[in-house]
Scaffold this motif. Structure first.
Motif, short mmCIF file in Angstrom:
data_model
loop_
_atom_site.label_atom_id
_atom_site.label_comp_id
_atom_site.label_asym_id
_atom_site.label_seq_id
_atom_site.Cartn_x
_atom_site.Cartn_y
_atom_site.Cartn_z
N GLN A 19 0.80 -1.23 0.00
CA GLN A 19 0.00 0.00 0.00
C GLN A 19 0.83 1.28 0.00
OE1 GLN A 19 -2.63 -1.65 3.31
NE2 GLN A 19 -4.06 -0.30 2.29
N HIS A 116 1.02 -9.30 4.48
CA HIS A 116 -0.08 -8.35 4.61
C HIS A 116 -0.81 -8.30 3.27
CE1 HIS A 116 -1.64 -4.54 6.75
NE2 HIS A 116 -2.42 -4.74 5.70
N PHE A 117 -1.66 -9.27 3.05
CA PHE A 117 -2.56 -9.35 1.88
C PHE A 117 -1.84 -9.49 0.54
CE2 PHE A 117 -5.95 -6.34 4.05
CZ PHE A 117 -6.19 -7.30 5.00
N ASN A 159 -1.21 -10.66 8.75
CA ASN A 159 -2.15 -9.60 9.09
C ASN A 159 -3.57 -9.97 8.69
OD1 ASN A 159 -2.90 -6.61 9.59
ND2 ASN A 159 -3.58 -6.93 7.49
N GLU A 160 -4.48 -9.91 9.62
CA GLU A 160 -5.93 -10.02 9.36
C GLU A 160 -6.30 -11.21 8.48
OE1 GLU A 160 -7.89 -6.50 8.07
OE2 GLU A 160 -7.31 -5.34 9.81
N ASN A 296 -6.47 -5.33 15.47
CA ASN A 296 -6.93 -4.21 14.66
C ASN A 296 -8.40 -3.99 14.96
OD1 ASN A 296 -4.40 -4.34 13.53
ND2 ASN A 296 -5.08 -4.94 11.48
N TRP A 346 -18.89 2.65 7.29
CA TRP A 346 -18.32 1.97 8.45
C TRP A 346 -18.88 2.62 9.72
CZ3 TRP A 346 -12.56 0.07 7.97
CH2 TRP A 346 -12.41 -0.61 6.76
N GLU A 374 -3.91 -1.51 14.46
CA GLU A 374 -4.55 -0.62 13.48
C GLU A 374 -5.84 -0.09 14.07
OE1 GLU A 374 -5.42 -1.99 9.44
OE2 GLU A 374 -3.54 -3.10 9.40
N TRP A 422 -3.83 3.60 11.99
CA TRP A 422 -3.85 3.37 10.55
C TRP A 422 -4.29 4.68 9.95
CZ3 TRP A 422 -1.94 -0.39 7.59
CH2 TRP A 422 -2.20 -0.28 6.21
N SER A 429 -5.88 2.31 -0.73
CA SER A 429 -6.70 1.32 -0.06
C SER A 429 -7.10 0.25 -1.08
CB SER A 429 -7.93 2.02 0.52
OG SER A 429 -8.92 1.08 0.83
N TRP A 430 -6.87 -1.00 -0.72
CA TRP A 430 -6.97 -2.15 -1.62
C TRP A 430 -8.16 -2.11 -2.58
CZ3 TRP A 430 -2.68 -5.00 -0.93
CH2 TRP A 430 -2.05 -4.92 0.32
N LYS A 436 -9.68 7.29 -0.24
CA LYS A 436 -9.95 6.92 1.14
C LYS A 436 -8.65 7.06 1.93
CE LYS A 436 -12.46 3.47 3.84
NZ LYS A 436 -12.91 2.08 3.98
N TYR A 438 -6.21 7.84 5.26
CA TYR A 438 -6.16 7.54 6.69
C TYR A 438 -4.99 8.22 7.40
CZ TYR A 438 -9.42 3.46 6.45
OH TYR A 438 -10.50 2.63 6.32
C1 BGP Z 1 -7.20 -3.30 7.27
C2 BGP Z 1 -5.94 -3.60 6.54
C3 BGP Z 1 -5.23 -2.42 5.98
C4 BGP Z 1 -6.10 -1.25 5.60
C5 BGP Z 1 -7.24 -1.01 6.57
C6 BGP Z 1 -8.28 -0.03 6.10
O1 BGP Z 1 -8.11 -4.30 6.99
O2 BGP Z 1 -5.05 -4.35 7.32
O3 BGP Z 1 -4.38 -2.86 4.99
O4 BGP Z 1 -6.31 -1.07 4.29
O5 BGP Z 1 -7.90 -2.16 6.94
O6 BGP Z 1 -9.17 -0.65 5.24
P1 BGP Z 1 -9.62 -0.01 3.88
O7 BGP Z 1 -8.37 0.31 3.17
O8 BGP Z 1 -10.43 -1.05 3.19
O9 BGP Z 1 -10.41 1.18 4.26
#
Ligand code: BGP
Length: 468
Positions: A19, A116-117, A159-160, A296, A346, A374, A422, A429-430, A436, A438
């Motif tokens: 990212q 991480h993803f 991660n997650e 997180n 959210w 996070e 975060w 953001s993916w 978006k 942060y």
């Molecule tokens: C978490 C991830 C991060 C990040 C964050 C915010 O799930 O670990 O990589 O992206 O969320 O989410 P998003 O980018 O979808 O808003």
């Protein structure tokens, strides 16, 4: 408003390799599961992202200037092993040594995740975590990193796990974009837990120096309105999203009550889970060996019972009110009118963080020290011009309330030792792209110039309350 932080509190900003780094095609880096996918999607590019690959000295310097003492980073597997396995790529290895040195020279402690993803494309094409060979390759990659990067003392494996499995196979907003493929989702959750446990066991058996754990995002689930039927729906979602992974991590077994609910979800979706012989012994062995837990936390969900066909729409643009989620035999997400939401729908609910901290520390005795790894607010920040501070008051409110919840839990005995916002700087953001944001630091993606946000100044003020 200013409260004070405890002595020795870990006060950091979080990033993830893919990212922030950009430079996806330089110095021998291999492709991840995202490169071709994002190109075909055509919405946004992972290059140059925040160009952290080149600009990390500037970001670390800013972190130091604004009172941070830690950073979350991830190593990109395909910078080290471009194909996921084989011979290590020297320039990738050298990059991370430079990066870690820069952190340490500036008094910023790196907390480093191995995944991480960003699975290597080669392994992704072969089934990603559904293919058990990925577990073997991950263990080899991890072992290499522990031997090589001895300057790192704080590790996280993955991660997650849930976000990856859920986004890939249920929500469909991560490659390979399956919708409600529940068999793959639960299998990926389990296989990633096995991968994590094998790495923890290896780390401890070989006596590597430092600490190791993993990161789960915890999303508390509340029935809305609170009827017995909705309460049951909430329990099912909670088991599938949270308890299954927490049990696997800290108990080394899936509790009968958890499996009863998970099996109900699987049955409603014609899905099944395959546990290979020996897996549970691996989980059991690792369950007492995590040095810490990275939690997180972003938001809870509010849920009502739902028995129709599964369907969902993902809000990836920030157009408020466009998301929906209905999961057959589990529940549907509903709006609780008392709870504010972000432009991406959210829920903003700091008490959920307090609730989860209490629950984890009360339920899982093997879960020792916790770090919030996070937490933050996705927001469309308004650029104010070169050298002008960006007013992100809503982000300050968000962080402030969540720190308040954290400190309350801590005062009641929960062992929380740190907080990573975060994110450190704006990044992509993916599934949402670049609008978006942060970060504590604004990134002008046209010029790569960094600007200061008010939240960074607020972060510094709070850092200054920490006793020496
Ligand atoms: C978490 C991830 C991060 C990040 C964050 C915010 O799930 O670990 O990589 O992206 O969320 O989410 P998003 O980018 O979808 O808003």
């Amino acid at each position: 408003r200013v409260k004070s932080l405890p002595k020795d509190f870990v006060w950091g900003g979080a990033t993830a390799a893919y990212q922030v780094e950009g430079a996806t095609q330089v110095d021998g880096k291999g492709k991840t599961m995202w490169d071709d996918y994002l190109k075909a999607q055509g919405r946004f590019s992972p290059d140059p992202a925040s160009d952290f690959y080149h600009l990390y000295p500037e970001d670390i310097e800013l972190a130091k200037l604004y009172g941070l003492n830690a950073i979350r980073l991830s190593i990109s597997w395909t910078r080290i092993f471009p194909e996921g396995y084989g011979e290590p790529n020297k320039s990738g290895v050298a990059y991370y040594h430079r990066l870690f040195k820069c952190c340490l020279d500036n008094g910023i402690t790196p907390y480093v995740s191995l995944h991480h993803f960003d699975s290597p494309k080669t392994l992704f094409d072969d089934g990603d975590w559904l293919n058990r060979k990925t577990i073997d390759y991950f263990v080899t990659y991890a072992d290499f990193c522990f031997q090589e990067f001895t300057e790192v003392k704080n590790w996280f494996t993955i991660n997650e796990l849930i976000s990856l499995a859920f986004s890939q196979y249920v929500q469909g907003n991560f490659p390979p974009s399956h919708h409600f493929d529940v068999t793959s989702a639960i299998q990926a959750e389990h296989n990633e837990l096995v991968a994590h446990a094998r790495v923890v066991n290896l780390f401890k058996d070989k006596g590597y120096e430092g600490r190791i754990g993993l990161i789960h995002v915890l999303q508390p689930v509340y029935p809305y309105p609170n009827t017995p039927e909705n309460a049951h729906a909430a329990e099912c979602e909670d088991a599938f999203m949270n308890t299954f992974l927490l049990d696997g991590t800290f108990k080394g077994e899936y509790e009968p009550e958890t499996m009863k609910l998970v099996n109900e979800v699987l049955k409603a979706n014609d899905a099944h889970l395959n546990i290979a012989p020996g897996d549970m012994a691996i989980l059991k062995k690792a369950s007492t060996r995590n040095d810490y837990f990275g939690m997180n936390y972003y938001q809870p969900s509010f849920v009502a019972a739902y028995h129709g066909e599964s369907t969902n729409t993902f809000n990836g643009t920030g157009e408020k009110g466009t998301s929906s989620f209905k999961f057959k035999g589990v529940g549907q997400h509903v709006k609780n009118p008392e709870i504010p939401t972000t432009d991406w729908d959210w829920n903003i609910y700091p008490k959920g963080l307090y609730d989860m901290l209490k629950r984890v520390s009360e339920t899982y005795e093997n879960c020792k020290t916790i770090y919030i790894t996070e937490n933050g607010l996705g927001y469309k920040d308004n650029y104010a011009g070169v050298g002008k501070v960006i007013d992100d008051e809503p982000r300050i409110d968000f962080i402030d309330q969540h720190i308040e919840a954290l400190l309350k839990a801590r005062n009641e005995g929960v062992d929380v030792q740190g907080y990573f916002v975060w994110s450190l700087q704006d990044q992509f953001s993916w599934a949402n792209g670049y609008n978006k944001r942060y970060g504590l630091f604004y990134v002008n993606f046209d010029t790569q110039a960094r600007e200061i946000k008010k939240s960074a100044q607020w972060f510094k003020e709070l850092a200054d309350t920490m006793p020496d």
